[in-house]
Enzyme design. Structure first.
Site, short mmCIF file in Angstrom:
data_model
loop_
_atom_site.label_atom_id
_atom_site.label_comp_id
_atom_site.label_asym_id
_atom_site.label_seq_id
_atom_site.Cartn_x
_atom_site.Cartn_y
_atom_site.Cartn_z
N HIS A 96 0.86 -1.19 0.00
CA HIS A 96 0.00 0.00 0.00
C HIS A 96 0.90 1.25 0.00
O HIS A 96 1.96 1.25 0.63
CB HIS A 96 -0.92 0.00 1.22
CG HIS A 96 -1.99 1.04 1.11
ND1 HIS A 96 -1.75 2.37 1.37
CD2 HIS A 96 -3.28 0.96 0.72
CE1 HIS A 96 -2.86 3.06 1.15
NE2 HIS A 96 -3.81 2.23 0.75
N GLU A 165 -3.83 1.41 -7.54
CA GLU A 165 -4.27 2.57 -6.77
C GLU A 165 -3.40 3.78 -7.11
O GLU A 165 -2.31 3.95 -6.53
CB GLU A 165 -4.12 2.29 -5.28
CG GLU A 165 -4.96 1.14 -4.78
CD GLU A 165 -5.32 1.34 -3.32
OE1 GLU A 165 -6.52 1.43 -3.03
OE2 GLU A 165 -4.42 1.44 -2.47
C1 PEP Z 1 -6.84 3.23 0.04
O1 PEP Z 1 -6.29 3.83 0.94
O2 PEP Z 1 -6.45 2.10 -0.28
C2 PEP Z 1 -7.96 3.87 -0.68
C3 PEP Z 1 -8.32 3.39 -1.84
O3 PEP Z 1 -8.55 4.94 -0.07
P1 PEP Z 1 -9.81 5.81 -0.60
O4 PEP Z 1 -10.86 4.86 -1.08
O5 PEP Z 1 -10.25 6.58 0.59
O6 PEP Z 1 -9.30 6.66 -1.71
#
Ligand code: PEP
Length: 247
Positions: A96, A165
């Site tokens: 992450h 992400e």
């Molecule tokens: C995360 O921290 O993995 C994430 C996707 O956060 P958010 O959905 O708040 O953007």
């Protein structure tokens, strides 16, 4: 199969399990339930009690991270994949951006993935470019590097899920355009087919997903589900995402 994974981050106390009970009740009544899985990653402090409660139920429990050494060691505050599996968690996030920011290098991440798999955890491996990478049109090379430096064809391919992400999207309310995201997910799948020798890799999207934008993501067939941060801290918001996805 679609995945809805809720990453609680630093959130939750024992009584927060009531939120998961509500999600479980929704799931059991949902006519679409065979089409998806729900996984929640609460903090370490809640892994054992939650995993016990949901043992024979439909919600699976995972950890948000794991340490890069196995079994036991003298590293203060560290939790190994072995310890995580021993309390009944079945998944772990690795890589992450919060943890990359805290110093997780590719070498450390490789060790985490390897040991998590060895301990029979499914790995949700997070990758993503930052704002500067995106601006400099480096997204693909950054993602490719993150995948190639850590994943390996020796790994059990069925136990690795990749969560794309974009860092600039996490917690900001900003999301990629449909065209951008579709191209990126197709690219990630192409790289995974080479690295993992896997024909149908599972790739999730994460970054500001909520009930109001999930329909947009649904249009991109290559996205196999979502890693949800902020909106997973409310059972209503989390359920809304699933409801609106299948609307
Ligand atoms: C995360 O921290 O993995 C994430 C996707 O956060 P958010 O959905 O708040 O953007």
């Amino acid at each position: 199969m679609r995945y809805f994974i809720g990453n609680w981050k630093m959130f939750g106390v024992p009584k927060s399990i009531n939120m998961l009970k509500k999600i479980n009740t929704f799931y059991l009544k949902d006519k679409n339930r065979k089409k998806y899985r729900v996984i929640i990653t609460p903090p370490y402090t809640l892994l054992e009690s939650y995993a016990k409660f949901f043992k024979n139920k439909k919600i699976s429990i995972g950890s948000q991270n794991c340490y890069q050494k196995d079994q036991f060691s003298s590293d203060t505050g560290a939790i190994s994949p072995y310890m995580i599996r021993s309390v009944g968690a079945k998944y772990t996030l690795v890589g992450h951006s919060d943890n990359r920011n805290d110093g997780d290098t590719n070498e450390i991440l490789k060790s985490k993935v390897e040991l998590a798999l060895k301990n029979n955890l499914v790995v949700v491996f997070c990758i993503g470019e930052n704002k500067k990478d995106k601006k400099n049109k480096k997204t693909f090379s950054v993602l490719k590097n993150q995948l190639l430096k850590v994943l390996d064809k020796r790994f059990q391919k069925n136990k690795i899920i990749v969560a794309y992400e974009p860092i600039w999207s996490i917690g900001t309310g900003k999301i990629p355009t449909k065209v951008e995201l579709e191209k990126t997910v197709i690219f990630i799948k192409k790289v995974l087919k080479v690295v993992l020798k896997k024909n149908s890799p599972v790739v999730l999207y994460g970054g500001s997903v909520d009930g109001s934008n999930v329909q947009l993501f649904k249009e991109i067939k290559e996205i196999d589900g979502f890693l949800i941060g902020g909106a997973s801290k409310s059972s209503k918001k989390f359920i809304d995402i699933i409801k609106n996805y299948y609307r």
